[in-house]
Write a protein that holds these residues in place. Structure first.
Motif, short mmCIF file in Angstrom:
data_model
loop_
_atom_site.label_atom_id
_atom_site.label_comp_id
_atom_site.label_asym_id
_atom_site.label_seq_id
_atom_site.Cartn_x
_atom_site.Cartn_y
_atom_site.Cartn_z
N LYS A 116 -7.69 -2.68 14.37
CA LYS A 116 -7.09 -1.50 14.80
C LYS A 116 -5.92 -1.83 15.94
CE LYS A 116 -11.03 1.60 13.93
NZ LYS A 116 -11.92 2.46 14.25
N SER A 134 -5.64 0.40 4.08
CA SER A 134 -6.98 1.02 4.14
C SER A 134 -7.90 0.62 3.08
CB SER A 134 -6.75 2.57 3.82
OG SER A 134 -6.04 2.99 2.89
N ALA A 135 -7.42 -0.03 2.15
CA ALA A 135 -8.22 -0.48 0.95
C ALA A 135 -7.81 -1.73 0.14
CB ALA A 135 -7.99 0.45 -0.17
N ALA A 142 -4.81 2.63 14.05
CA ALA A 142 -4.58 2.50 12.62
C ALA A 142 -4.73 1.15 12.43
CB ALA A 142 -2.99 3.02 12.51
N THR A 143 -5.04 0.93 11.19
CA THR A 143 -5.02 -0.79 10.56
C THR A 143 -4.04 -0.77 9.54
OG1 THR A 143 -6.37 0.32 8.48
CG2 THR A 143 -7.68 -0.47 10.54
N GLU A 170 0.75 -1.31 -0.12
CA GLU A 170 0.03 0.01 0.04
C GLU A 170 1.08 1.45 -0.06
OE1 GLU A 170 -4.21 0.35 1.67
OE2 GLU A 170 -2.89 1.43 3.19
N LYS A 196 -7.58 -4.83 6.72
CA LYS A 196 -8.42 -3.61 6.92
C LYS A 196 -9.16 -3.09 7.79
CE LYS A 196 -10.79 -3.44 2.93
NZ LYS A 196 -11.91 -4.03 1.82
#
Length: 391
Positions: A338, A347-348, A343-344, A118, A335
């Protein structure tokens, strides 16, 4: 077998031992000058070998037994490859080394790499070697921790560095947020757990769990036993994520025909190494020890046996295949789970280039035609007796 060429850089290993970042070249060191069983006729006995670098995600140990076996048994050489295995460590990120172009292939966990992709890393999962997760959370029986819900209010250990996501996902599935526990930065050993500073510690089935069983129980003067422990397996909880996979350069897969062919040959030879480790656990453990691992002999054999359990029997149609269900689950956790900052991992959804079964499918087809058992349906784990300190 000639002596391997080794370079070392001291660092602290996850077992708490002094370990090393090692470049190890053993190609051409088969048991004889003849082709090993299952040799590729296409390698052309007198043909020059193609140099290939493989970056591991940790130091030499049986977690990587298949690659060391492929090297030792001449499977890479049979495939026309001169493979160098580079050890990893706490300060080495395999996917970054691969993305930078310093190696040809790397071994890493899927969730860790998804985050790198990512951020721009152009690398592809070309063979999912481990089908099951080896990560657990262990505790002593008197802590009464038998499920993720029981972690609430406890001192919970994790190494971090991307190793914590199955733990966080399992907790959140049970309604326990990261803020509901006291998260302890766990060292790369089990000393804090054995000292009582950690109620539930992170432990790989093939490493840290064994470290506890190799330790003396001060209450009895004997080694700890499985009966002394409660184990939370993320496979059972349903938040297990894909772990050790072979990663390749996405751009080269898309444009370089020679690299595409090399990738199939590399996967095929690596699978032969893992089949060897399955069918010959003690010799495979010895191969890793001889390659420079600092783990004791009983610990090394335990590790080989436990790693085999993560691979065999294959429920995906053959070792290395990427299960759609397991991939979807891993992406979903990446996704939706947390960490302590909210935060993960991603995100997609990752791009289509994040995985490809093209090369492993070709390798498996060729291996099946050669009569190689790539599913291991008859696999039976060995019974391993651990000695104190893993000796």
């Amino acid at each position: 077998m000639g002596s391997p060429k080794i370079t070392r850089r001291a660092m602290l290993g996850r077992t708490g031992l002094a370990a090393a970042a090692v470049g190890l070249t053993l190609a051409g060191c088969g048991s004889s000058g003849d082709a090993s069983p299952g040799a590729d006729a296409s390698s052309g006995g007198g043909a020059s070998l193609t140099p290939v670098k493989l970056q591991l995600q940790w130091v030499a140990q049986a977690q990587f037994a298949g690659y060391y076996a492929a090297l030792d048994q001449g499977f890479y050489k049979d495939a026309g490859l001169d493979v160098s295995i580079l050890e990893g460590g706490p300060d080495i990120v395999p996917q970054d080394v691969l993305s930078a172009g310093d190696v040809d292939y790397a071994i890493s966990w899927v969730p860790k790499v998804l985050g790198s992709i990512e951020k721009g890393a152009k690398i592809t999962n070309v063979a999912q070697i481990f089908e099951r997760s080896g990560t657990t959370q262990i505790s002593f029986k008197d802590k009464n921790i038998t499920s993720p819900a029981d972690l609430k209010g406890k001192n919970v250990g994790s190494w971090g560095y991307g190793n914590e996501w199955e733990l966080f996902a399992g907790m959140q599935k049970a309604g326990v947020e990261v803020g509901d526990i006291k998260l302890v930065q766990q060292a790369f050993d089990m000393n804090g757990f054995l000292a009582g500073d950690i109620d539930a510690a992170q432990a790989m089935t093939y490493n840290e769990y064994a470290q506890v069983l190799e330790s003396e129980n001060p209450a009895t003067g004997q080694l700890f036993t499985p009966a002394d422990l409660n184990v939370i397996s993320w496979n059972d909880v349903g938040t297990n994520m894909l772990q050790d996979a072979i990663w390749a350069n996405s751009d080269k897969l898309g444009s370089d025909a020679a690299y595409q062919d090399q990738t199939t040959r590399f996967i095929k030879a690596s699978i032969k190494g893992w089949v060897y480790a399955r069918d010959n656990p003690q010799p495979a453990a010895d191969i890793v020890t001889n390659a420079g691992s600092q783990l004791g002999k009983s610990h090394q054999l335990w590790q080989t046996n436990e790693v085999n359990k993560l691979i065999w029997p294959s429920a995906s149609g053959g070792i290395g295949m990427i299960s759609d269900d397991a991939w979807t689950r891993t992406v979903g956790i990446a996704k939706g789970t947390k960490n302590e900052t909210g935060a993960t991992i991603i995100s997609a959804d990752p791009p289509a280039t994040a995985k490809s079964t093209t090369y492993v499918e070709k390798a498996l087809t060729e291996l099946k035609a050669e009569g190689v058992d790539v599913e291991g349906k008859g696999f039976t784990p060995a019974t391993v007796t651990l000695e104190q300190g893993g000796a």
